[in-house]
Design an enzyme around this catalytic site. Structure first.
Site, mmCIF file in Angstrom:
data_model
loop_
_atom_site.group_PDB
_atom_site.id
_atom_site.type_symbol
_atom_site.label_atom_id
_atom_site.label_comp_id
_atom_site.label_asym_id
_atom_site.label_seq_id
_atom_site.Cartn_x
_atom_site.Cartn_y
_atom_site.Cartn_z
ATOM 1 N N GLU A 92 0.785 -1.267 0.012
ATOM 2 C CA GLU A 92 -0.022 0.028 -0.051
ATOM 3 C C GLU A 92 0.979 1.068 0.081
ATOM 4 O O GLU A 92 1.900 1.186 0.601
ATOM 5 C CB GLU A 92 -1.002 0.188 0.998
ATOM 6 C CG GLU A 92 -1.751 -1.177 1.229
ATOM 7 C CD GLU A 92 -2.857 -1.237 2.468
ATOM 8 O OE1 GLU A 92 -2.700 -0.248 3.471
ATOM 9 O OE2 GLU A 92 -3.404 -2.120 2.619
ATOM 10 N N CYS A 109 3.597 8.392 1.420
ATOM 11 C CA CYS A 109 4.109 7.226 2.032
ATOM 12 C C CYS A 109 4.261 5.850 1.315
ATOM 13 O O CYS A 109 3.155 5.410 0.739
ATOM 14 C CB CYS A 109 3.299 7.230 3.360
ATOM 15 S SG CYS A 109 3.784 5.853 4.437
ATOM 16 N N CYS A 155 6.144 -7.775 7.055
ATOM 17 C CA CYS A 155 7.296 -7.368 7.802
ATOM 18 C C CYS A 155 7.684 -8.353 8.846
ATOM 19 O O CYS A 155 6.777 -9.142 9.329
ATOM 20 C CB CYS A 155 7.062 -6.109 8.553
ATOM 21 S SG CYS A 155 8.598 -5.329 9.460
ATOM 22 N N CYS A 190 6.766 -6.271 15.557
ATOM 23 C CA CYS A 190 6.417 -5.254 16.582
ATOM 24 C C CYS A 190 4.825 -5.435 17.111
ATOM 25 O O CYS A 190 4.019 -5.770 16.198
ATOM 26 C CB CYS A 190 6.446 -3.817 16.143
ATOM 27 S SG CYS A 190 8.118 -3.596 15.418
ATOM 28 N N CYS A 217 1.787 -3.148 15.854
ATOM 29 C CA CYS A 217 1.742 -2.929 14.417
ATOM 30 C C CYS A 217 0.985 -3.919 13.548
ATOM 31 O O CYS A 217 1.413 -5.033 13.658
ATOM 32 C CB CYS A 217 3.320 -2.650 13.849
ATOM 33 S SG CYS A 217 3.090 -2.421 11.955
ATOM 34 N N CYS A 239 -0.437 5.085 9.925
ATOM 35 C CA CYS A 239 0.653 4.450 10.475
ATOM 36 C C CYS A 239 0.315 2.964 11.210
ATOM 37 O O CYS A 239 -0.391 3.159 12.154
ATOM 38 C CB CYS A 239 1.514 5.056 11.402
ATOM 39 S SG CYS A 239 2.211 6.745 11.102
HETATM 40 N N1 SAH Z 1 9.174 -0.446 9.696
HETATM 41 C C1 SAH Z 1 9.545 0.926 9.847
HETATM 42 C C2 SAH Z 1 8.840 1.804 8.932
HETATM 43 C C3 SAH Z 1 7.336 1.660 8.836
HETATM 44 S S1 SAH Z 1 6.612 1.581 10.302
HETATM 45 C C4 SAH Z 1 9.389 1.351 11.354
HETATM 46 O O1 SAH Z 1 9.083 0.429 12.095
HETATM 47 O O2 SAH Z 1 10.015 2.411 11.479
HETATM 48 C C5 SAH Z 1 6.246 3.636 10.487
HETATM 49 C C6 SAH Z 1 5.918 4.115 11.802
HETATM 50 O O3 SAH Z 1 4.718 3.691 12.123
HETATM 51 C C7 SAH Z 1 6.837 3.489 12.719
HETATM 52 O O4 SAH Z 1 7.329 4.414 13.593
HETATM 53 C C8 SAH Z 1 5.792 2.562 13.390
HETATM 54 O O5 SAH Z 1 6.380 2.223 14.930
HETATM 55 C C9 SAH Z 1 4.553 3.222 13.405
HETATM 56 N N2 SAH Z 1 3.357 2.401 13.683
HETATM 57 C C10 SAH Z 1 3.338 1.138 13.636
HETATM 58 N N3 SAH Z 1 2.088 0.847 13.928
HETATM 59 C C11 SAH Z 1 1.542 1.712 14.674
HETATM 60 C C12 SAH Z 1 0.137 2.073 15.098
HETATM 61 N N4 SAH Z 1 -0.671 1.069 15.110
HETATM 62 N N5 SAH Z 1 -0.125 3.178 15.499
HETATM 63 C C13 SAH Z 1 0.582 4.313 15.355
HETATM 64 N N6 SAH Z 1 1.805 4.148 14.853
HETATM 65 C C14 SAH Z 1 2.416 2.844 14.345
HETATM 66 FE FE1 SF4 Z 2 7.678 -3.870 10.801
HETATM 67 FE FE2 SF4 Z 2 5.350 -2.516 11.775
HETATM 68 FE FE3 SF4 Z 2 7.731 -2.974 13.270
HETATM 69 FE FE4 SF4 Z 2 8.030 -1.209 11.201
HETATM 70 S S1 SF4 Z 2 6.412 -1.097 13.306
HETATM 71 S S2 SF4 Z 2 9.397 -2.878 11.920
HETATM 72 S S3 SF4 Z 2 6.385 -2.109 9.682
HETATM 73 S S4 SF4 Z 2 6.230 -4.587 12.274
#
Ligand code: SAH
Ligand code: SF4
Length: 338
Positions: A92, A105, A112, A116, A119, A330
């Site tokens: 996306e 974006c 991934c 995390c 996420c 995000c």
């Molecule tokens: N993988 C990379 C980039 C993609 S995620 C990273 O983790 O940095 C981009 C941002 O969105 C990251 O800072 C991540 O922590 C944040 N993010 C992920 N899930 C989220 C959520 N449910 N609510 C708000 N931010 C989130």
């Molecule tokens: Fe991967 Fe989501 Fe963690 Fe970014 S925040 S590294 S996209 S699992």
């Protein structure tokens, strides 16, 4: 065998291709412009490239452009596009128009593997690595391509876990014969994978945003398993040793999880961790999705956290996510459209 893609080759390699077929430097410039600066989507439309050269190119290469398979529009004007990555699934991209800045974006992986806990992309796991061509196609093949003046690598995936392709994509983006995008208008967001980060820092191609989320190693490990093998303390040490040259900047992202990581002791520890760095923290209130049981912090909770951060010497601002109603915010991206 499938013909290789032209779109996604570095201008230096395009030059190699064109020259080896008997084309001139002028043809190289024209082809690069068609690939990276125009809206043309067929060899046939490249009117000022001679027919014989177009035929030679077509016999050996595919153009490599692919329109989005669907899109959805948010009430806040964000548009989310879904692109198919053959054999790997969908990624996306989210276009967010603004008063001065129009931000795109883009995704750097299908899924991934970082896992995390907060996420959505993390909970669906890893499905594959897009090529540089696939990454750049998310910009090249949307209707607003020429309006985009800010690019963030913050969609699905961990950019430093697909570093070879992301690095190539960045070099085409910033090349004069490529997209000619300013490096200071691009930001790569990462959890901080040390090997690729060292390479990034040795010759920084754009701004860097580090996903921090907790100053306490045990707590960070609990929400970001990567903390075990790639501790944030070492990430920050590497950045202190290799500061980004101006005008590039380092910032930190901090997903605020209601009642979890916004206490005064977090603010104090963040001040200590970031002392000596000219930087700021972007706080992203957690965006809800069905695969995790956190809560979004209240406005009061956020305000007191920001106050505490400021008292610890940290500049902080809140980044409200856009496109929540279409799951484009995000951490909501799962490559399923909607
Ligand atoms: N993988 C990379 C980039 C993609 S995620 C990273 O983790 O940095 C981009 C941002 O969105 C990251 O800072 C991540 O922590 C944040 N993010 C992920 N899930 C989220 C959520 N449910 N609510 C708000 N931010 C989130
Ligand atoms: Fe991967 Fe989501 Fe963690 Fe970014 S925040 S590294 S996209 S699992």
């Amino acid at each position: 065998m499938e013909r290789p893609l032209l779109f996604g080759l570095h201008p230096d390699d395009i030059s190699h291709v064109v020259r080896s077929l008997g084309g001139t430097a002028q043809h190289v410039r024209q082809l690069c412009r068609y690939l990276y600066r125009s809206g043309v989507s067929e060899f046939d439309q490249m009117a000022d490239i001679p027919k014989w050269l177009r035929a030679e190119l077509l016999a050996r290469y595919q153009l490599g452009l692919a329109v989005p398979k669907s899109f959805s529009q948010s009430a806040d004007a964000t548009v989310k596009y879904l692109f198919a990555i053959e054999g790997k699934g969908d990624v996306e991209a989210a276009y967010m128009p603004g008063a001065k800045r129009n931000t795109l974006c883009v995704s750097t992986q299908v899924g991934c593997r970082m896992g995390c806990s907060f996420c959505m992309t993390g909970t669906i796991g890893f499905k594959g690595n897009p090529s540089a061509s696939h990454i750049l196609n998310q910009l090249r093949s949307i209707p607003q391509r020429s309006l985009v003046n800010r690019l963030v690598l913050m969609g699905m995936g961990e950019p430093l876990d697909n570093w070879d392709e992301v690095k190539l994509a960045l070099s085409i983006l910033t090349s004069n014969m490529g997209f000619a995008f300013g490096a200071a208008n691009i930001t790569l967001s990462t959890v901080g994978l040390h090997g690729a980060l060292a390479d990034f820092l040795s010759n920084p191609p754009c701004n860097l945003a580090i996903s921090l989320h907790s100053p306490f190693p045990d707590e960070r490990f609990g929400i970001m398993p990567i903390e075990r093998s790639n501790p944030i303390a070492q990430t920050i040490a590497a950045i202190k040793q290799n500061p980004l040259p101006k005008p590039l900047r380092v910032s930190f992202e901090y997903v605020a999880l209601g009642g979890v990581n916004t206490t005064p002791s977090h603010a104090k520890a963040l001040g200590e961790l970031l002392s000596g760095l000219r930087t700021h923290i972007n706080i992203i209130p957690w965006n809800q999705h069905e695969n995790a049981a956190y809560s979004t912090p209240t406005a009061d909770e956020l305000q007191s956290f920001i106050g505490a951060l400021n008292r610890s010497g940290v500049i902080a601002s809140v980044r409200e996510s856009r496109g929540k109603d279409i799951a484009a915010a995000c951490g909501q991206m799962a490559g399923r459209g909607r």
